[in-house]
Structures are given as structure tokens and as C-alpha cells.
Scaffold this motif. Structure first.
Motif: not given
Length: 372
Positions: A99, A125-127, A129, A131, A134, A200-202, A204
Motif C-alpha cells: 500500500y 486497493g482498487a483506488q 491500482g 496488482g 500494475s 487489489t484492483d480486480s 487491472a
């Protein structure tokens, strides 16, 4: 005459070992039913492929996480119930670093929120990105820190808690490990909060659709990463156990600690390396599971501990290779069982399989083999 002899042999087998015979018959029935379901379209081939893939991923995690538990039992002679919370520690410590790096050390979000892995929904995590594709540097750093931090924690606990009582009974150590588990679990909750978070950012995660007869099976990069990391660490451990002096010393101590000490093997050093290797694999397993699963919460390792125990017992407690094989069997059973039973009973099916196997082989699949 040949048919008559086969019939007599089969009848004798049924009489002499009815449990094993019943298991074989049930296995054949389930296999034929699976073929029937695939043939008539009751279960699609692509759907079965997805279940097989998910079972393999879950099994790899169970196997990797079970190695440390099996090593602890074979060399230190106690079942470590704090193992699940070491998994959670690895997941959280690795995600803290992931993070912070993915968040640009405070540029993308408040540094405190990043250090607490987005406690109370402050950052996701999506915020950021997050992965493998990424944010590869952040994920790699997370893997390394997950292993190192879990090693440090395990060594600290061993020196402060387990070492002073190591010469007592296994029950004393087991009960103590339960106390350690509670302390770790609620300390993690106190620091990071009780909220479940997506890490996580699913959207990406690169994926590939593998063609099947009646559809496709999607394989993403996080699944490939889990496969590569798990297989690589398992092969590395195999090399260590079979080809190095440390590995031979560990196997000797697992077989007979007193004899190992008499022959000059530094048993205390072996114990230290047992914690180092087992804890490193445990921490990495925890981080990789969260990366694959995409969610993280404070009692995650505790929930996963029972199937990991089942995998270790199924494979033959004390056997590293048994833990790996047992993990794959439990993971695949957990996923594939929903072909025949409701999904809510899938976990129970994995434990039922463990019981059935132990009825036939009470010491597990790798019966009686220690460490290797």
C-alpha cells in the motif's frame, strides 16, 4: 477359470477390507457420474475447468502454508495453533508495504491510511491500482516483507514463549500456542481494525481466456503468480532438504532428536532454521493468498487454519511432501465437491475425505515419513 479367480479375489477383498472396498466403489461411482454429467451437459466442461483451476490455486496455498506447520510438528513435536495468525501477519505486513509503495509514499493517499492498509475504508486497493501487472515493485516488496516480518515474529515468539518450555509435553506447547494465537489475532485487530477490505484492483489484472469445448476458462496473472511462486518455493525447499547439510540435519533431527544431538548436529541451530524456513513460507503464503483472493481481514488465517491442518494430517503429519500433496487434495476436493453437493457443504466434503483416507491409512498418505 481366470474370471472365477478374479471373482474370488474380489470377494476376498470385500470381506477382508470392506472400508477400502467401499471407498473404491464410491470413487468409481462418482467418476462415472462426473463423466455422465459432462456428457449430457449437466455440468459444462468449462465450468468444471474453472472449478479445477480454483481448486488447484486453493490447494497450492494450503500446501505452501502447511509446510511450516508440518516442519514445526516433525522437528519441535507440537501442533502450532498460532500458525494461522502467522499467516495473517504475513498478509498484513506485506500489504502495508504494498500500500505504501503503490500509494507513492503518501502522494496518492494519507500515509497513515496506507500504513493501516486502508482501515475503516479510508483507501482501497482498487483506488491504488494494486496488482502484479500494475504495481509489480509494490507487490514484490510485499512478498519479501511478508516473509521477513513473519520470520522475525516467529523467532521472537520462540525465544520468549516456546524456548523456555520446549522440554515440557507437547500438550503444554499446544495450549501455549493457542494463547499466542489469541494475542496475535487481537493485536492485529487492534492495530488494523476489524473491517474487511479489498486490497487489489480486480479490473487491472490481465487475464487469458483458455478455450474449452463449450466455453472458456479464464486464467489471470495473479493465479499464474501464485502457481509460479508456490511451485518455485516448493522446489527450493526440496533442494534444501535433499541436497544441503542443513536439510540432512533437519531430517536427522526429525527422525531422532537425541541421536542427532549425540552425533554432533547443532540441534538449536536446526530449530532456529526450522522457524526461519517455516515462517518465511507461511508469511509468503498468507500474502499470496490475499493477492489471489483480493480481500483481507484480521482473523483470515484463523479461518484457514483448519483446512491447513486437514491437509497436513491427510498428507501425513510431519511430512513436508505430505503437506504439499494433502493441500492439493483438500483444495481440489473443496472446489470439485460442488459438482455433486451444494456449495455450502464443499468445505465439509474436504474434511470428510480426510476422515475417509485416514480410515484406510491412519498415518496419512505419506505414512510415517518425517520432514521429507
Amino acid at each position: 477359470m481366470g474370471i472365477s479367480e478374479q471373482y474370488d479375489r474380489g470377494r476376498d477383498f470385500l470381506v477382508a477390507d470392506p472400508i477400502r472396498a467401499a471407498i473404491i466403489i464410491m470413487g468409481v461411482v462418482l467418476l462415472f457420474d462426473l463423466v455422465r454429467q459432462l456428457a449430457v451437459g449437466q455440468t459444462q466442461i468449462s465450468e468444471f475447468g474453472v472449478l479445477l483451476k480454483d481448486g488447484l490455486m486453493r490447494g497450492l496455498f494450503f500446501g505452501l502454508a502447511g509446510i511450516g506447520l508440518s516442519m514445526t510438528y516433525s522437528i519441535l513435536n507440537f501442533a502450532n495453533f498460532s500458525h494461522g495468525d502467522l499467516i495473517t501477519n504475513g498478509a498484513f505486513s506485506g500489504m502495508v508495504v504494498t500500500y505504501i509503495i503503490a500509494g507513492g509514499f503518501g502522494r496518492e493517499a494519507d500515509i497513515g491510511s496506507l500504513a493501516l492498509v486502508g482501515a475503516d475504508g479510508s483507501v482501497f486497493g482498487a483506488q491504488l491500482g494494486i496488482g502484479v501487472a500494475s504495481t509489480p515493485l509494490a507487490v514484490f516488496a510485499g512478498v519479501v516483507v511478508a516473509g521477513i516480518s513473519t520470520v522475525i515474529l516467529a523467532l521472537f515468539i520462540d525465544r520468549v514463549v516456546y524456548k523456555p518450555i520446549r522440554d515440557r509435553s507437547g500438550i503444554t506447547l499446544l495450549i501455549t500456542s493457542i494463547g499466542v494465537a489469541f494475542v496475535l489475532r487481537y493485536l492485529i485487530q487492534f492495530i488494523f481494525g476489524p473491517s474487511r477490505r479489498g486490497v487489489t484492483d480486480s479490473g487491472a489484472i490481465p487475464s487469458v481466456a483458455v478455450p474449452a469445448v463449450d466455453g472458456t476458462v479464464t486464467v489471470d496473472l495473479h493465479e499464474v503468480t501464485l502457481l509460479v511462486v508456490s511451485a518455485g518455493l516448493m522446489l527450493g525447499l526440496h533442494f534444501l532438504l535433499q541436497r544441503t547439510r542443513l536439510g540432512k540435519a533437519m531430517r536427522a533431527m526429525a527422525d531422532n532428536e537425541d541421536l542427532a544431538r549425540i552425533t554432533g548436529i547443532p540441534t538449536e541451530r536446526v530449530v532456529t532454521f526450522t522457524w526461519v524456513i517455516g515462517a518465511a513460507l507461511t508469511g509468503v503464503a498468507g500474502f499470496m493468498f490475499v493477492l489471489w483472493n483480493g480481500t483481507l481481514y484480521w482473523f483470515q488465517g484463523w479461518i484457514l487454519l483448519l483446512p491447513i491442518f486437514a491437509a497436513v494430517i491427510l498428507g501425513g503429519i510431519g511430512s513436508v511432501y505430505g503437506a504439499i500433496l494433502g493441500g492439493l487434495v483438500v483444495g481440489l476436493t473443496w472446489s470439485l465437491a460442488i459438482v455433486w453437493i451444494p456449495s455450502g457443504l464443499a468445505r465439509a466434503a474436504a474434511f470428510l475425505l480426510m476422515i475417509v483416507v485416514l480410515l484406510v491409512r491412519p498415518e496419512g498418505i505419506f505414512a510415517g515419513r518425517s520432514t521429507a
